[in-house]
Design an enzyme around this catalytic site. Structure first.
Site, mmCIF file in Angstrom:
data_model
loop_
_atom_site.group_PDB
_atom_site.id
_atom_site.type_symbol
_atom_site.label_atom_id
_atom_site.label_comp_id
_atom_site.label_asym_id
_atom_site.label_seq_id
_atom_site.Cartn_x
_atom_site.Cartn_y
_atom_site.Cartn_z
ATOM 1 N N CYS A 91 56.006 33.273 46.092
ATOM 2 C CA CYS A 91 57.327 33.864 45.853
ATOM 3 C C CYS A 91 57.712 34.953 46.850
ATOM 4 O O CYS A 91 58.830 35.467 46.810
ATOM 5 C CB CYS A 91 57.408 34.417 44.430
ATOM 6 S SG CYS A 91 56.415 35.907 44.162
ATOM 7 N N CYS B 164 49.829 37.450 41.068
ATOM 8 C CA CYS B 164 51.096 37.986 41.549
ATOM 9 C C CYS B 164 51.852 38.626 40.384
ATOM 10 O O CYS B 164 52.028 37.994 39.332
ATOM 11 C CB CYS B 164 51.931 36.875 42.172
ATOM 12 S SG CYS B 164 53.608 37.397 42.599
ATOM 13 N N CYS C 85 55.231 36.170 39.924
ATOM 14 C CA CYS C 85 55.190 34.750 39.531
ATOM 15 C C CYS C 85 53.855 34.308 38.954
ATOM 16 O O CYS C 85 53.704 33.148 38.569
ATOM 17 C CB CYS C 85 55.562 33.873 40.723
ATOM 18 S SG CYS C 85 54.254 33.726 41.975
ATOM 19 N N ASP D 132 28.630 48.400 25.949
ATOM 20 C CA ASP D 132 28.390 47.078 26.529
ATOM 21 C C ASP D 132 27.934 47.245 27.974
ATOM 22 O O ASP D 132 28.697 47.687 28.833
ATOM 23 C CB ASP D 132 29.683 46.261 26.459
ATOM 24 C CG ASP D 132 29.533 44.866 27.034
ATOM 25 O OD1 ASP D 132 28.433 44.526 27.528
ATOM 26 O OD2 ASP D 132 30.525 44.112 27.020
#
EC number: 6.3.5.13
Length: 447
Positions: free
Chosen positions: A230, A205, A208, A355
């Site tokens: 939230c 989120c 939060c 990579d």
């Protein structure tokens, strides 16, 4: 215009004249011009209205679809169709521009995420478009928040520009920029909120840091997200896709804000690119009829579901470069209603990402559910991709491997299947196209 700019223009255009006759040079003329005048891009771009398309996946197709629409409006649109999207390629694009016949100079440019901030020192876009941000070339970009901050740093240099964001990405929730913001996204039927796939990144989120759930999840971390902790949720959308009418391996139809459109390219992920193109076109004032005309005239994009024939085999070349993009390409070929051979070409050059561990996060396991009689593992890292494909459970005896792309082409030509898909990382795609062009199977450039 000062002397160094004049010399830069002369040197850059002269090199383009010579190289174009040799069939080469998508970035070198810009590099030559920049050596004479490092600020030459500012002079070249000053009379253009500029749309910048950036993000991890979908830049090239979004740009191409947008250009197709805007040509219906303006007749002529400056762009970089081969994907030369760093500063030398952008400089070359402006160096070789033709004068507009309508008096309106408009440019739609795909720009590399890491190059955007430097380029924005010299250009003033009126619109930034961010398609998405996923894990990509970790050795070059780092993690997704690093990439996002690179883009935001560039956007802050042009505070008057509007920013068009993929509203389905939690990463783009309330960006810390002074610019006007608009969102596009999928507004399909919602269901009970559920967690995304366990291997999905970017699902915290933004308020939060709790784990997000999705009332509708299109793919990866995209969709109608909501935080049950939230209350944070996806922002209201300015441009909405409300219905999927048709989805196949080579075409799709969909409804955006009450209008039905179609593109001759497959895969759910590419509908996001079409949605972004519609949003750009509408922002610039194009109506739905012009958008439809642009889509109807759209053709294959450089190495992105580009179709051609090798002998009597119908082949499709698809760029893959990261776990999300590769998984979506696999989802797309899974829609094919016929058997096909598969070639997967893996390189590890700078432009691919050195990579290659990302191949283990792409969902190649789906190939065991498809009608694939044989697989070619090719490219510089052919042994790595062959190992990855064997781990899926696909029969090892049906996998051949070689670093020789001519051998891959010959194998496709001699196979029994009438259809072939070639999934290739960036430089492998370029090398394979070069081979195809040398045999006049495809055009070298797709301008």
């Amino acid at each position: 215009m000062n002397l160094k700019t004049t010399l830069g223009l002369l040197a850059g255009r002269s090199s383009h004249f010579v190289l174009s006759r040799l069939g080469r040079g998508s970035t070198l003329p810009g590099k030559v011009a920049l050596q004479f005048d490092k600020d030459i891009l500012q002079s070249l771009a000053k009379n253009y209205e500029i749309v910048v398309v950036t993000g991890t996946n979908g830049k090239t197709l979004t740009t191409a679809l947008t250009v197709g629409i805007l040509k219906e409006v303006y007749g002529q649109v400056l762009t970089n169709p081969s994907g030369a999207n760093m500063i030398t390629g952008i400089a070359t694009t402006f160096l070789t521009a033709k004068s507009s016949k309508t008096g309106k100079n408009i440019a739609v440019l795909e720009i590399d995420e890491a190059s955007l901030s430097r380029i924005c020192d010299y250009i003033q876009p009126s619109l930034f478009v961010i398609t998405n941000i996923f894990r990509d070339q970790m050795d070059r970009f780092g993690e997704i928040y690093t990439t996002y901050n690179m883009i935001l740093d560039a956007i802050r240099k042009v505070p008057t520009a509007t920013v068009l964001l993929n509203g389905d990405s939690p990463l783009f929730y309330k960006p810390t920029i002074p610019n006007p913001i608009e969102y596009f996204g999928f507004d399909l039927e919602k269901g009970p909120a559920q967690l995304a796939h366990y291997n999905t990144e970017g699902i915290l989120c933004p308020d939060c840091q709790g784990i997000l759930k999705y009332e509708h999840n299109t793919y990866a971390n995209l969709g109608a997200y909501i935080c049950e902790g939230c209350g944070c949720k996806r922002p209201d959308l300015d441009y909405r896709l409300t219905k999927l009418v048709e989805l196949t391996n080579n075409r799709s139809r969909f409804v955006i804000d009450g209008q039905e459109y179609g593109i001759q390219i497959g895969g759910l992920y590419n509908i996001y690119n079409a949605l972004a193109a519609v949003a750009i076109a509408r922002f610039l004032g194009a109506d739905s009829q012009l958008i439809k005309q642009g889509f109807d005239k759209s053709r294959a994009v450089f190495g992105r579901q580009e179709t051609f024939h090798i002998g009597d085999k119908e082949c499709t070349l698809v760029l893959i470069k990261n776990p999300v993009g590769a998984t979506q390409a696999i989802e797309m070929i899974k829609l094919a209603p016929y058997p096909f051979s598969l070639s997967v070409l893996l390189n590890a050059n700078y432009a691919d990402g050195i990579d290659t561990s990302w191949i283990w996060d792409a969902d190649f396991e789906q190939i065991t559910d498809m009608d694939i009689p044989e697989i070619n593992a090719g490219g510089v890292r052919h042994s790595e991709i062959a190992r990855r494909l064997r781990v899926t459970g696909y029969p090892a005896e049906k996998i051949t491997e070689t670093s020789n792309l001519e051998q891959v082409l010959k194998t496709i030509e001699n196979q029994d299947c009438k259809h072939a898909y070639i999934l290739a990382t960036y430089t492998a795609m370029l090398e394979f196209r070069e081979l195809l062009a040398s045999r006049q199977i495809v055009r070298k450039e797709m301008n």
